[in-house]
Write a protein that holds these residues in place. Structure first.
Motif, PDB file in Angstrom:
ATOM      1  N   GLN A  49       0.784  -1.198   0.125  1.00 35.70           N
ATOM      2  CA  GLN A  49       0.023  -0.216   0.014  1.00 35.70           C
ATOM      3  C   GLN A  49       0.780   1.288  -0.122  1.00 35.70           C
ATOM      4  O   GLN A  49       0.433   2.224  -0.607  1.00 35.70           O
ATOM      5  N   ARG A  52       1.545   3.166  -3.162  1.00 30.73           N
ATOM      6  CA  ARG A  52       0.419   3.694  -4.070  1.00 30.73           C
ATOM      7  C   ARG A  52      -0.259   4.807  -3.221  1.00 30.73           C
ATOM      8  O   ARG A  52      -1.076   5.446  -3.916  1.00 30.73           O
ATOM      9  N   ALA A  53       0.171   5.055  -1.889  1.00 31.03           N
ATOM     10  CA  ALA A  53      -0.374   6.255  -1.070  1.00 31.03           C
ATOM     11  C   ALA A  53      -0.086   7.421  -1.563  1.00 31.03           C
ATOM     12  O   ALA A  53       1.452   7.694  -1.849  1.00 31.03           O
ATOM     13  N   ASP A  58      -4.654   7.329   2.355  1.00 33.53           N
ATOM     14  CA  ASP A  58      -4.707   6.335   1.605  1.00 33.53           C
ATOM     15  C   ASP A  58      -3.928   4.997   2.081  1.00 33.53           C
ATOM     16  O   ASP A  58      -4.264   3.957   1.498  1.00 33.53           O
ATOM     17  N   ASP A  60      -4.033   2.127   4.956  1.00 32.03           N
ATOM     18  CA  ASP A  60      -5.035   1.258   5.847  1.00 32.03           C
ATOM     19  C   ASP A  60      -4.946   1.345   7.243  1.00 32.03           C
ATOM     20  O   ASP A  60      -3.769   2.325   7.481  1.00 32.03           O
TER      21      ASP A  60
END
Length: 186
Positions: A49, A52-53, A58, A60
């Motif tokens: 993640q 992509r943040a 963004d 979790d």
């Protein structure tokens, strides 16, 4: 008074890692000196993640909790591997997600692990300005460790260990013995 919280942040993206081994050793040394609780967080702990943040939102809940532990720490030990004279992009991306006001006044021991001595100045030319932007208090002694300072993944070089101990002792500038003693007794 609550116990001091120390977070070691390892900028590596592979495991096992000399950078993580260094951060773990530094965290133990600092925790003993400061009578602090210490934990090590790795860039890898954020998983896929992170790349992509585009903002903290963004990430979790687990990723946001890691960030909260980093910025909520009383002191940081930050080390990164050095590739081609700089830190890895994913490490920088993680730092870019932090609020610019989140590290003001926080004492930070900066360190890097490079393949050789040619990378030694990356600590001063890359990490010190990065944390200067955040107005963090980088400790005067930065640490650069190279491959030759390790044996079987463990930091063993006497000069490297002495430099690390000197840097860790500089946390005393921010956490005087009287404060640490009171916290340990509480």
């Amino acid at each position: 008074m609550p116990t001091l919280k120390l977070v070691g942040l390892s900028g590596n993206i592979t495991a096992p890692s000399k950078t993580r081994a260094f951060v773990a050793s530094a965290a133990v040394l600092a925790a003993e000196r400061l009578h602090a609780e210490a934990e090590v967080i790795e860039v890898n702990d954020f998983g896929d993640q992170l790349g992509r943040a585009r903002s903290l939102a963004d990430l979790d809940a687990a990723g946001q909790a890691l960030i909260a532990r980093i910025v909520g720490a009383d002191a940081l030990i930050v080390a990164t591997p050095i590739y081609k004279a700089s830190y890895p992009g994913l490490f920088k991306h993680l730092i870019d997600l932090l609020d610019p006001l989140s590290l003001i006044g926080k004492p930070v021991l900066i360190a890097a692990v490079g393949g050789g001595e040619r990378h030694a100045l990356a600590v001063e030319h890359q990490l010190r300005p990065l944390f200067g932007f955040f107005e963090a208090h980088t400790l005067p002694t930065a640490v650069h460790i190279s491959d030759k300072d390790f044996s079987d993944g463990v930091l063993t070089a006497p000069a490297a260990i002495a430099r690390l101990a000197r840097a860790v002792a500089q946390f005393d500038l921010h956490f005087p013995l009287s404060l640490r003693s009171a916290e340990a007794a509480a």
